[in-house]
Design a protein around this motif. Sequence first.
Motif, PDB file in Angstrom:
ATOM      1  N   ILE A   1       0.816  -1.230   0.000  1.00 34.33           N
ATOM      2  CA  ILE A   1       0.000   0.000   0.000  1.00 34.33           C
ATOM      3  C   ILE A   1       0.840   1.267   0.000  1.00 34.33           C
TER       4      ILE A   1
ATOM      5  N   ASN B   1       2.367   3.048  -2.104  1.00 31.39           N
ATOM      6  CA  ASN B   1       2.134   4.060  -3.140  1.00 31.39           C
ATOM      7  C   ASN B   1       0.753   4.687  -3.061  1.00 31.39           C
ATOM      8  N   PHE B   2      -0.090   4.182  -2.166  1.00 31.85           N
ATOM      9  CA  PHE B   2      -1.452   4.690  -2.060  1.00 31.85           C
ATOM     10  C   PHE B   2      -1.677   5.508  -0.779  1.00 31.85           C
TER      11      PHE B   2
END
Length: 230
Positions: free
Chosen positions: A61, A63-64
Amino acid sequence: MAEQKYRNLIVDGLWHNNQALVALLGLCPLLAVSNTAINGLGLGLATTAVLVASNTTVSLIRNFVRPEVRLPVFVLVIASFVTATELSMNAYFHELHKILGIFIPLIVTNCIIIGRAEAFASKNNLSHSLVDGISIGIGFTLVLVTLGGMRELVGQGTLFDQAHLMFGEAAQGFTIKIDNFPGMLIAILPPGAFIGLGLLIMVKNLIDQRLAARAIQKAEYPEGSEEIAR
Protein backbone atom coordinates in the motif's frame (compact mmCIF):
# COMPACT_ATOMS: atom_id res chain seq x y z
CA MET A 1 22.72 -8.95 -8.03
CA ALA A 2 19.26 -9.92 -6.78
CA GLU A 3 20.61 -12.94 -4.92
CA GLN A 4 23.23 -10.76 -3.25
CA LYS A 5 20.51 -8.32 -2.15
CA TYR A 6 18.52 -11.10 -0.51
CA ARG A 7 21.66 -12.52 1.08
CA ASN A 8 22.53 -9.12 2.55
CA LEU A 9 18.99 -8.73 3.93
CA ILE A 10 19.19 -12.12 5.64
CA VAL A 11 22.65 -11.56 7.11
CA ASP A 12 21.70 -8.08 8.30
CA GLY A 13 18.52 -9.28 9.95
CA LEU A 14 20.15 -12.22 11.68
CA TRP A 15 23.45 -10.63 12.64
CA HIS A 16 24.77 -7.25 11.43
CA ASN A 17 21.53 -5.35 12.06
CA ASN A 18 20.00 -7.62 14.69
CA GLN A 19 17.40 -5.35 16.26
CA ALA A 20 17.90 -6.69 19.78
CA LEU A 21 21.70 -6.78 19.87
CA VAL A 22 22.61 -3.86 17.60
CA ALA A 23 19.70 -1.40 17.49
CA LEU A 24 18.62 -2.38 21.04
CA LEU A 25 14.95 -2.18 20.10
CA GLY A 26 12.12 -4.23 21.57
CA LEU A 27 13.89 -4.51 24.92
CA CYS A 28 10.72 -4.34 27.02
CA PRO A 29 9.28 -7.71 25.86
CA LEU A 30 12.77 -9.12 25.36
CA LEU A 31 13.72 -8.62 28.99
CA ALA A 32 10.29 -9.24 30.47
CA VAL A 33 9.33 -12.64 29.04
CA SER A 34 12.70 -14.25 28.42
CA ASN A 35 12.76 -16.18 31.70
CA THR A 36 12.34 -19.46 29.80
CA ALA A 37 13.19 -20.56 26.27
CA ILE A 38 9.59 -21.51 25.44
CA ASN A 39 8.24 -18.14 26.54
CA GLY A 40 10.84 -16.45 24.37
CA LEU A 41 10.00 -18.69 21.42
CA GLY A 42 6.28 -18.01 21.75
CA LEU A 43 6.65 -14.24 21.82
CA GLY A 44 9.32 -14.33 19.12
CA LEU A 45 7.13 -16.25 16.70
CA ALA A 46 4.17 -13.96 17.41
CA THR A 47 6.34 -10.91 16.77
CA THR A 48 7.73 -12.46 13.59
CA ALA A 49 4.24 -13.20 12.28
CA VAL A 50 3.14 -9.59 12.85
CA LEU A 51 6.39 -8.24 11.39
CA VAL A 52 6.11 -10.29 8.20
CA ALA A 53 2.42 -9.48 7.73
CA SER A 54 2.84 -5.76 8.40
CA ASN A 55 5.95 -5.45 6.23
CA THR A 56 4.27 -7.04 3.24
CA THR A 57 1.06 -5.04 3.69
CA VAL A 58 2.90 -1.73 4.05
CA SER A 59 4.94 -2.53 0.95
CA LEU A 60 1.77 -3.23 -1.03
CA ILE A 61 0.00 0.00 0.00
CA ARG A 62 3.03 2.29 0.12
CA ASN A 63 2.13 4.06 -3.14
CA PHE A 64 -1.45 4.69 -2.06
CA VAL A 65 -0.81 6.25 1.38
CA ARG A 66 -0.16 9.96 1.61
CA PRO A 67 3.00 10.89 3.55
CA GLU A 68 1.03 13.00 6.03
CA VAL A 69 -0.94 10.01 7.33
CA ARG A 70 1.53 7.18 6.78
CA LEU A 71 2.37 6.56 10.47
CA PRO A 72 -1.25 6.32 11.67
CA VAL A 73 -1.99 3.98 8.76
CA PHE A 74 1.05 1.83 9.58
CA VAL A 75 0.00 1.62 13.24
CA LEU A 76 -3.53 0.65 12.21
CA VAL A 77 -2.16 -2.11 9.97
CA ILE A 78 0.12 -3.40 12.75
CA ALA A 79 -2.67 -3.28 15.35
CA SER A 80 -4.94 -5.32 13.07
CA PHE A 81 -2.36 -8.08 12.70
CA VAL A 82 -1.55 -8.01 16.43
CA THR A 83 -5.24 -8.49 17.23
CA ALA A 84 -5.46 -11.44 14.83
CA THR A 85 -2.29 -12.96 16.32
CA GLU A 86 -3.52 -12.53 19.88
CA LEU A 87 -6.87 -14.13 19.13
CA SER A 88 -5.15 -17.03 17.38
CA MET A 89 -2.80 -17.62 20.29
CA ASN A 90 -5.67 -17.44 22.75
CA ALA A 91 -7.52 -20.07 20.72
CA TYR A 92 -4.69 -22.50 19.98
CA PHE A 93 -2.07 -21.80 22.69
CA HIS A 94 -4.28 -20.65 25.54
CA GLU A 95 -1.94 -21.47 28.45
CA LEU A 96 1.03 -19.83 26.75
CA HIS A 97 -1.18 -16.86 25.93
CA LYS A 98 -2.00 -16.45 29.62
CA ILE A 99 1.69 -16.57 30.56
CA LEU A 100 2.75 -13.98 27.98
CA GLY A 101 -0.21 -11.83 28.97
CA ILE A 102 -0.06 -8.14 28.16
CA PHE A 103 3.09 -8.49 26.10
CA ILE A 104 1.19 -9.93 23.14
CA PRO A 105 -1.03 -6.86 22.58
CA LEU A 106 1.99 -4.68 23.36
CA ILE A 107 3.56 -5.94 20.13
CA VAL A 108 1.70 -2.97 18.63
CA THR A 109 4.18 -0.65 20.35
CA ASN A 110 7.26 -2.70 19.49
CA CYS A 111 9.66 -0.24 17.87
CA ILE A 112 11.11 -2.99 15.67
CA ILE A 113 7.85 -3.42 13.76
CA ILE A 114 6.97 0.23 13.22
CA GLY A 115 10.64 0.92 12.51
CA ARG A 116 10.88 -1.67 9.72
CA ALA A 117 7.57 -0.51 8.27
CA GLU A 118 8.75 3.11 8.13
CA ALA A 119 12.43 2.62 7.30
CA PHE A 120 12.24 -0.35 4.92
CA ALA A 121 8.83 -1.68 3.83
CA SER A 122 7.52 1.75 2.83
CA LYS A 123 10.46 2.16 0.45
CA ASN A 124 10.94 -1.34 -0.99
CA ASN A 125 9.05 -3.90 -3.05
CA LEU A 126 7.08 -6.86 -1.74
CA SER A 127 9.74 -9.57 -1.99
CA HIS A 128 12.43 -7.50 -0.30
CA SER A 129 10.04 -6.46 2.46
CA LEU A 130 9.00 -10.07 2.99
CA VAL A 131 12.60 -11.26 3.33
CA ASP A 132 13.42 -8.34 5.61
CA GLY A 133 10.48 -9.15 7.87
CA ILE A 134 11.38 -12.83 8.08
CA SER A 135 15.08 -12.25 8.77
CA ILE A 136 14.52 -9.46 11.31
CA GLY A 137 11.85 -11.55 13.06
CA ILE A 138 13.99 -14.69 13.19
CA GLY A 139 16.94 -12.66 14.47
CA PHE A 140 14.81 -11.23 17.27
CA THR A 141 13.38 -14.69 18.05
CA LEU A 142 16.83 -16.25 18.26
CA VAL A 143 17.89 -13.66 20.83
CA LEU A 144 14.70 -14.26 22.83
CA VAL A 145 15.21 -18.03 22.83
CA THR A 146 18.93 -17.80 23.60
CA LEU A 147 18.45 -15.35 26.46
CA GLY A 148 15.49 -17.34 27.78
CA GLY A 149 17.46 -20.58 27.59
CA MET A 150 20.41 -19.05 29.44
CA ARG A 151 18.24 -17.65 32.22
CA GLU A 152 16.20 -20.83 32.54
CA LEU A 153 19.27 -23.06 32.65
CA VAL A 154 21.14 -20.97 35.21
CA GLY A 155 18.06 -20.04 37.20
CA GLN A 156 16.34 -23.39 37.62
CA GLY A 157 18.51 -25.99 35.92
CA THR A 158 16.08 -26.80 33.10
CA LEU A 159 15.86 -26.16 29.38
CA PHE A 160 12.67 -26.16 27.28
CA ASP A 161 10.52 -26.55 30.36
CA GLN A 162 6.77 -26.48 29.58
CA ALA A 163 7.44 -27.18 25.90
CA HIS A 164 4.00 -28.79 25.76
CA LEU A 165 2.43 -25.32 25.94
CA MET A 166 3.56 -24.79 22.36
CA PHE A 167 4.10 -28.25 20.88
CA GLY A 168 1.38 -30.25 22.64
CA GLU A 169 1.48 -33.15 25.08
CA ALA A 170 3.91 -35.05 22.84
CA ALA A 171 6.56 -32.49 23.86
CA GLN A 172 6.43 -33.39 27.57
CA GLY A 173 9.72 -35.24 27.13
CA PHE A 174 11.52 -32.28 25.52
CA THR A 175 12.52 -30.82 28.88
CA ILE A 176 16.19 -31.13 29.80
CA LYS A 177 16.73 -31.10 33.55
CA ILE A 178 19.89 -31.02 35.64
CA ASP A 179 19.31 -33.11 38.75
CA ASN A 180 20.09 -31.57 42.14
CA PHE A 181 20.86 -28.21 40.57
CA PRO A 182 20.25 -25.45 43.16
CA GLY A 183 19.78 -22.70 40.59
CA MET A 184 20.53 -18.99 40.86
CA LEU A 185 17.40 -16.97 41.57
CA ILE A 186 18.91 -13.78 40.14
CA ALA A 187 18.94 -15.34 36.67
CA ILE A 188 15.16 -15.47 36.43
CA LEU A 189 14.65 -12.08 38.08
CA PRO A 190 14.84 -8.77 36.14
CA PRO A 191 18.56 -8.21 36.92
CA GLY A 192 19.31 -11.56 35.28
CA ALA A 193 17.69 -10.36 32.07
CA PHE A 194 19.95 -7.30 31.90
CA ILE A 195 23.04 -9.32 32.75
CA GLY A 196 22.20 -11.99 30.17
CA LEU A 197 21.52 -9.45 27.42
CA GLY A 198 24.77 -7.68 28.23
CA LEU A 199 26.66 -10.96 27.89
CA LEU A 200 25.05 -11.67 24.52
CA ILE A 201 25.96 -8.20 23.25
CA MET A 202 29.52 -8.68 24.51
CA VAL A 203 29.86 -12.03 22.73
CA LYS A 204 28.54 -10.55 19.48
CA ASN A 205 30.94 -7.62 19.67
CA LEU A 206 33.88 -9.93 20.35
CA ILE A 207 32.98 -12.08 17.35
CA ASP A 208 32.61 -8.98 15.14
CA GLN A 209 36.01 -7.71 16.29
CA ARG A 210 37.61 -11.07 15.58
CA LEU A 211 36.06 -11.23 12.10
CA ALA A 212 37.11 -7.64 11.34
CA ALA A 213 40.70 -8.33 12.44
CA ARG A 214 40.78 -11.46 10.30
CA ALA A 215 39.46 -9.53 7.29
CA ILE A 216 42.14 -6.85 7.73
CA GLN A 217 44.84 -9.48 8.05
CA LYS A 218 43.59 -11.24 4.93
CA ALA A 219 43.61 -7.93 3.00
CA GLU A 220 47.16 -7.13 4.11
CA TYR A 221 48.47 -10.63 3.43
CA PRO A 222 46.47 -12.04 0.52
CA GLU A 223 46.64 -15.70 -0.34
CA GLY A 224 49.95 -16.60 -1.93
CA SER A 225 51.95 -13.92 -0.11
CA GLU A 226 51.88 -15.48 3.36
CA GLU A 227 55.41 -16.79 3.05
CA ILE A 228 56.68 -13.32 2.06
CA ALA A 229 54.84 -11.77 5.00
CA ARG A 230 56.51 -14.22 7.34
